[in-house]
Design a protein around this motif. Structure first.
Motif, PDB file in Angstrom:
ATOM      1  N   ASN A 156     -13.010   0.740  -9.689  1.00 35.80           N
ATOM      2  CA  ASN A 156     -13.380   1.850  -8.802  1.00 35.80           C
ATOM      3  C   ASN A 156     -13.078   1.436  -7.365  1.00 35.80           C
ATOM      4  OD1 ASN A 156     -16.448   3.016 -10.507  1.00 35.80           O
ATOM      5  ND2 ASN A 156     -14.316   3.082 -11.145  1.00 35.80           N
ATOM      6  N   VAL A 157     -12.418   2.300  -6.614  1.00 36.14           N
ATOM      7  CA  VAL A 157     -12.050   2.040  -5.218  1.00 36.14           C
ATOM      8  C   VAL A 157     -12.627   3.181  -4.395  1.00 36.14           C
ATOM      9  CG1 VAL A 157     -10.147   1.823  -3.565  1.00 36.14           C
ATOM     10  CG2 VAL A 157      -9.912   0.867  -5.887  1.00 36.14           C
ATOM     11  N   TRP A 212     -22.318   3.097 -16.461  1.00 40.82           N
ATOM     12  CA  TRP A 212     -21.101   3.610 -17.098  1.00 40.82           C
ATOM     13  C   TRP A 212     -21.344   4.915 -17.843  1.00 40.82           C
ATOM     14  CZ3 TRP A 212     -16.106   2.415 -16.684  1.00 40.82           C
ATOM     15  CH2 TRP A 212     -15.231   2.990 -17.629  1.00 40.82           C
ATOM     16  N   TRP A 245     -20.866  12.087  -7.852  1.00 42.18           N
ATOM     17  CA  TRP A 245     -20.271  12.199  -9.188  1.00 42.18           C
ATOM     18  C   TRP A 245     -21.361  12.217 -10.252  1.00 42.18           C
ATOM     19  CZ3 TRP A 245     -18.738   8.808  -5.414  1.00 42.18           C
ATOM     20  CH2 TRP A 245     -17.552   9.140  -4.766  1.00 42.18           C
ATOM     21  N   GLY A 246     -21.173  13.069 -11.237  1.00 40.26           N
ATOM     22  CA  GLY A 246     -22.161  13.167 -12.300  1.00 40.26           C
ATOM     23  C   GLY A 246     -23.251  14.181 -12.019  1.00 40.26           C
ATOM     24  N   ASN A 291     -16.294  11.291   1.738  1.00 39.63           N
ATOM     25  CA  ASN A 291     -16.203  10.251   0.697  1.00 39.63           C
ATOM     26  C   ASN A 291     -14.795  10.294   0.108  1.00 39.63           C
ATOM     27  OD1 ASN A 291     -19.580  10.553  -0.780  1.00 39.63           O
ATOM     28  ND2 ASN A 291     -18.927   9.850   1.232  1.00 39.63           N
ATOM     29  N   VAL A 292     -14.175   9.127   0.013  1.00 44.56           N
ATOM     30  CA  VAL A 292     -12.817   8.994  -0.536  1.00 44.56           C
ATOM     31  C   VAL A 292     -12.889   8.006  -1.687  1.00 44.56           C
ATOM     32  CG1 VAL A 292     -10.449   8.238  -0.054  1.00 44.56           C
ATOM     33  CG2 VAL A 292     -11.757   9.446   1.716  1.00 44.56           C
ATOM     34  N   ALA A 293     -12.509   8.416  -2.882  1.00 43.40           N
ATOM     35  CA  ALA A 293     -12.741   7.515  -4.011  1.00 43.40           C
ATOM     36  C   ALA A 293     -11.838   7.778  -5.197  1.00 43.40           C
ATOM     37  CB  ALA A 293     -14.189   7.632  -4.480  1.00 43.40           C
ATOM     38  N   ASN A 294     -11.391   6.689  -5.805  1.00 41.33           N
ATOM     39  CA  ASN A 294     -10.815   6.739  -7.145  1.00 41.33           C
ATOM     40  C   ASN A 294     -11.803   6.056  -8.077  1.00 41.33           C
ATOM     41  OD1 ASN A 294      -8.968   4.520  -9.032  1.00 41.33           O
ATOM     42  ND2 ASN A 294      -8.890   6.686  -9.478  1.00 41.33           N
ATOM     43  N   LEU A 295     -12.367   6.833  -8.999  1.00 33.69           N
ATOM     44  CA  LEU A 295     -13.222   6.238 -10.032  1.00 33.69           C
ATOM     45  C   LEU A 295     -12.412   6.192 -11.330  1.00 33.69           C
ATOM     46  CD1 LEU A 295     -15.346   7.266  -7.793  1.00 33.69           C
ATOM     47  CD2 LEU A 295     -16.986   7.140  -9.642  1.00 33.69           C
ATOM     48  N   GLY A 296     -12.256   7.355 -11.982  1.00 29.18           N
ATOM     49  CA  GLY A 296     -11.428   7.401 -13.190  1.00 29.18           C
ATOM     50  C   GLY A 296     -12.095   6.792 -14.403  1.00 29.18           C
ATOM     51  N   ASN A 297     -13.418   6.686 -14.377  1.00 32.17           N
ATOM     52  CA  ASN A 297     -14.117   6.136 -15.540  1.00 32.17           C
ATOM     53  C   ASN A 297     -14.079   7.105 -16.715  1.00 32.17           C
ATOM     54  OD1 ASN A 297     -14.826   4.145 -13.706  1.00 32.17           O
ATOM     55  ND2 ASN A 297     -16.866   4.956 -13.336  1.00 32.17           N
ATOM     56  N   ILE A 298     -13.991   8.389 -16.421  1.00 34.48           N
ATOM     57  CA  ILE A 298     -13.997   9.409 -17.479  1.00 34.48           C
ATOM     58  C   ILE A 298     -12.586   9.948 -17.714  1.00 34.48           C
ATOM     59  CG2 ILE A 298     -14.890  11.693 -18.111  1.00 34.48           C
ATOM     60  CD1 ILE A 298     -17.509  10.873 -16.583  1.00 34.48           C
ATOM     61  N   LYS A 355     -12.173  -0.321 -15.866  1.00 34.77           N
ATOM     62  CA  LYS A 355     -11.603   0.503 -14.784  1.00 34.77           C
ATOM     63  C   LYS A 355     -12.080  -0.054 -13.450  1.00 34.77           C
ATOM     64  CE  LYS A 355      -9.428   4.038 -12.978  1.00 34.77           C
ATOM     65  NZ  LYS A 355      -9.299   3.342 -11.689  1.00 34.77           N
ATOM     66  N   TRP A 380     -27.367  13.536  -1.600  1.00 38.08           N
ATOM     67  CA  TRP A 380     -27.373  12.758  -0.356  1.00 38.08           C
ATOM     68  C   TRP A 380     -28.511  11.755  -0.312  1.00 38.08           C
ATOM     69  CZ3 TRP A 380     -23.920  12.070   3.403  1.00 38.08           C
ATOM     70  CH2 TRP A 380     -24.361  11.397   4.557  1.00 38.08           C
ATOM     71  N   ASN A 413     -14.512   4.562  -0.455  1.00 43.61           N
ATOM     72  CA  ASN A 413     -15.240   4.562   0.810  1.00 43.61           C
ATOM     73  C   ASN A 413     -16.255   5.685   0.760  1.00 43.61           C
ATOM     74  OD1 ASN A 413     -14.907   6.325   3.747  1.00 43.61           O
ATOM     75  ND2 ASN A 413     -15.949   4.381   3.750  1.00 43.61           N
ATOM     76  N   ARG A 473     -19.289  15.408   2.464  1.00 46.00           N
ATOM     77  CA  ARG A 473     -20.720  15.312   2.159  1.00 46.00           C
ATOM     78  C   ARG A 473     -21.550  15.846   3.320  1.00 46.00           C
ATOM     79  NH1 ARG A 473     -22.197  11.833  -1.829  1.00 46.00           N
ATOM     80  NH2 ARG A 473     -24.185  12.946  -1.538  1.00 46.00           N
ATOM     81  N   GLY A 499     -26.839   9.451  -1.913  1.00 48.66           N
ATOM     82  CA  GLY A 499     -26.265   8.815  -3.101  1.00 48.66           C
ATOM     83  C   GLY A 499     -24.911   9.391  -3.465  1.00 48.66           C
ATOM     84  N   PRO A 500     -24.296   8.850  -4.506  1.00 52.58           N
ATOM     85  CA  PRO A 500     -22.985   9.357  -4.940  1.00 52.58           C
ATOM     86  C   PRO A 500     -23.109  10.727  -5.608  1.00 52.58           C
ATOM     87  CG  PRO A 500     -23.766   7.648  -6.443  1.00 52.58           C
ATOM     88  CD  PRO A 500     -24.767   7.711  -5.322  1.00 52.58           C
TER      89      PRO A 500
END
Lengths: 131, 131
Positions: free
Chosen positions: B78-79, B103, A108-109, A78-85, B76, A103, B81, A96, A105-106
């Motif tokens: 989110n980007v 969120w 994060w969190g 998984n490759v991701a920029n979230l940055g919500n926090i 924000k 698994w 894969n 993963r 699912g995502p």
């Protein structure tokens, strides 16, 4: 000198300084989870990085994805920029595993029930990380 | 002709054919959620794309991030894969809103309570999407 958000310092350990980014390893004993933090100021969104920096970012992502793909237990990277926090721009690269704690699912969190081991830190310190 | 996984056809609608990717809009009435699917065969991981294609992918990501950043409600972008469920390589570009249904957590695996409206489809069909 770039300032790294203190939340990265709490959740992850320093692995290497790459051309563009600081490479860190998340404190997760269940998954191999990298973070790339470009050493640039005031970058929040993907498109805030210049074209040259994006080329470097992609090279760093490719290297880490390829290292993770070599691990037989890794089913998908998984490759991701979230940055919500934490808004300071960073990219997650996560190996993963089929049946991991979130698994398919995502991740994060969710929290790992195991801390990162010294053996795993050493494994990645010894890995062929192109700088 | 590239074959698009049928799960994309069920969850999203076609918006445009870009240089590298097919651009689709997820059937989500709460968030602006794009998917880029590179028109290449046998791409699963980020690093499977060649350097030229990665350059195009970044240009397409930049364009969509910039379109979403213009929306005042977007906090924000989110980007990502992931590809844990649908392996055909695709990148999500999602305009996250403060207080949206997940969120500040990840949005994948959650469902919108509203379907995508015809007005929103038309809004994006009329947007300045560089091909």
């Amino acid at each position: 000198m770039m300032i790294i958000d203190s939340r990265f310092e709490n959740d992850s350990i320093f692995l290497a300084d790459l051309s563009l980014s600081q490479l860190r390893l998340m404190n997760d004993g269940e998954l191999d989870w990298f973070i790339l933090i470009p050493k640039r100021e005031d970058i929040i969104e993907w498109s805030d990085l210049g074209q040259e920096d994006q080329l470097l970012l992609n090279q760093e992502i490719n290297m880490l994805v390829n290292l993770l793909k070599e691990l037989p237990e890794v089913k998908k990277v998984n490759v991701a920029n979230l940055g919500n926090i934490v808004s300071q721009f960073h990219v997650h690269i996560i190996g993963r595993k089929f049946g991991d704690r979130a698994w398919p699912g995502p991740i994060w969190g969710t929290k790992s029930s195991l801390p990162l081991s010294q053996e795993r830190i050493q494994f990645w310190k010894n890995a062929k990380i192109s700088k």
